[in-house]
Motif scaffolding. Structure first.
Motif, PDB file in Angstrom:
ATOM      1  N   THR A  27      42.900  34.908  50.694  1.00  0.00           N
ATOM      2  CA  THR A  27      42.621  35.044  49.264  1.00  0.00           C
ATOM      3  C   THR A  27      42.724  36.515  48.890  1.00  0.00           C
ATOM      4  OG1 THR A  27      40.262  35.173  49.721  1.00  0.00           O
ATOM      5  CG2 THR A  27      41.131  33.038  49.074  1.00  0.00           C
ATOM      6  N   ARG A  28      43.350  36.735  47.789  1.00  0.00           N
ATOM      7  CA  ARG A  28      43.521  38.106  47.319  1.00  0.00           C
ATOM      8  C   ARG A  28      42.725  38.295  46.036  1.00  0.00           C
ATOM      9  NH1 ARG A  28      49.678  39.766  48.675  1.00  0.00           N
ATOM     10  NH2 ARG A  28      49.703  38.730  50.668  1.00  0.00           N
ATOM     11  N   THR A  29      42.031  39.363  46.033  1.00  0.00           N
ATOM     12  CA  THR A  29      41.277  39.694  44.835  1.00  0.00           C
ATOM     13  C   THR A  29      41.980  40.860  44.165  1.00  0.00           C
ATOM     14  OG1 THR A  29      39.235  39.038  45.922  1.00  0.00           O
ATOM     15  CG2 THR A  29      39.030  40.388  43.937  1.00  0.00           C
ATOM     16  N   ARG A  30      42.337  40.660  42.946  1.00  0.00           N
ATOM     17  CA  ARG A  30      43.007  41.723  42.205  1.00  0.00           C
ATOM     18  C   ARG A  30      41.930  42.572  41.537  1.00  0.00           C
ATOM     19  NH1 ARG A  30      48.181  40.276  39.309  1.00  0.00           N
ATOM     20  NH2 ARG A  30      49.213  42.057  40.215  1.00  0.00           N
ATOM     21  N   ARG A  31      41.927  43.839  41.896  1.00  0.00           N
ATOM     22  CA  ARG A  31      40.943  44.719  41.282  1.00  0.00           C
ATOM     23  C   ARG A  31      41.572  45.378  40.068  1.00  0.00           C
ATOM     24  NH1 ARG A  31      40.744  49.894  45.363  1.00  0.00           N
ATOM     25  NH2 ARG A  31      42.980  50.048  45.428  1.00  0.00           N
ATOM     26  N   GLU A  32      40.748  45.636  39.105  1.00  0.00           N
ATOM     27  CA  GLU A  32      41.228  46.240  37.880  1.00  0.00           C
ATOM     28  C   GLU A  32      41.615  47.691  38.132  1.00  0.00           C
ATOM     29  OE1 GLU A  32      39.640  46.757  33.367  1.00  0.00           O
ATOM     30  OE2 GLU A  32      39.094  44.966  34.511  1.00  0.00           O
TER      31      GLU A  32
END
Length: 121
Positions: A6-11
């Protein structure tokens, strides 16, 4: 065995940080803006003794290459061609008895002209 990643896209942080005073000034500008204005735009046109200058103008159409910074009083657009010159900068609004204007603390600027109107990278 299948492993799920799972990839979390950070702002991504904004290219320019705005002080509360700069945000308040943008709100004041937008309160008296021409009817077709959708925000104000920061750009760095070529002019002045050192080569580049800061320019803040009303904008009435959004360019998809421009960066957007939403403030409580309106949107600040940063010209897509100017972003690299401005990354890490702080934009402030300063008023005193003699002058009023946006002031930029730009870590990318290698020098400024004597009058303070332009800078070089």
């Amino acid at each position: 065995m299948t492993e799920t990643i799972t990839r979390t896209r950070r702002e991504r942080p904004a290219a320019v940080q705005l002080t509360p005073s700069a945000q308040a000034r943008i709100a004041t500008l937008m309160a008296s803006a021409p009817a077709d204005s959708i925000g104000v735009k920061l750009s760095t046109p070529r002019r002045g003794c050192s080569g580049l200058a800061y320019s803040v103008d009303y904008v009435n159409t959004a360019n998809p290459l421009d960066e957007r910074i939403e403030t409580p009083g309106g949107t600040l657009f940063i010209d897509g061609a100017s972003v690299l010159y401005l990354i890490g900068s702080t934009m402030d609004w300063v008023e005193d008895d003699f002058q009023a204007g946006f002031v930029f603390n730009n870590p990318n600027a290698k020098g400024t002209c004597g009058c303070g109107e332009s800078f070089t990278i």
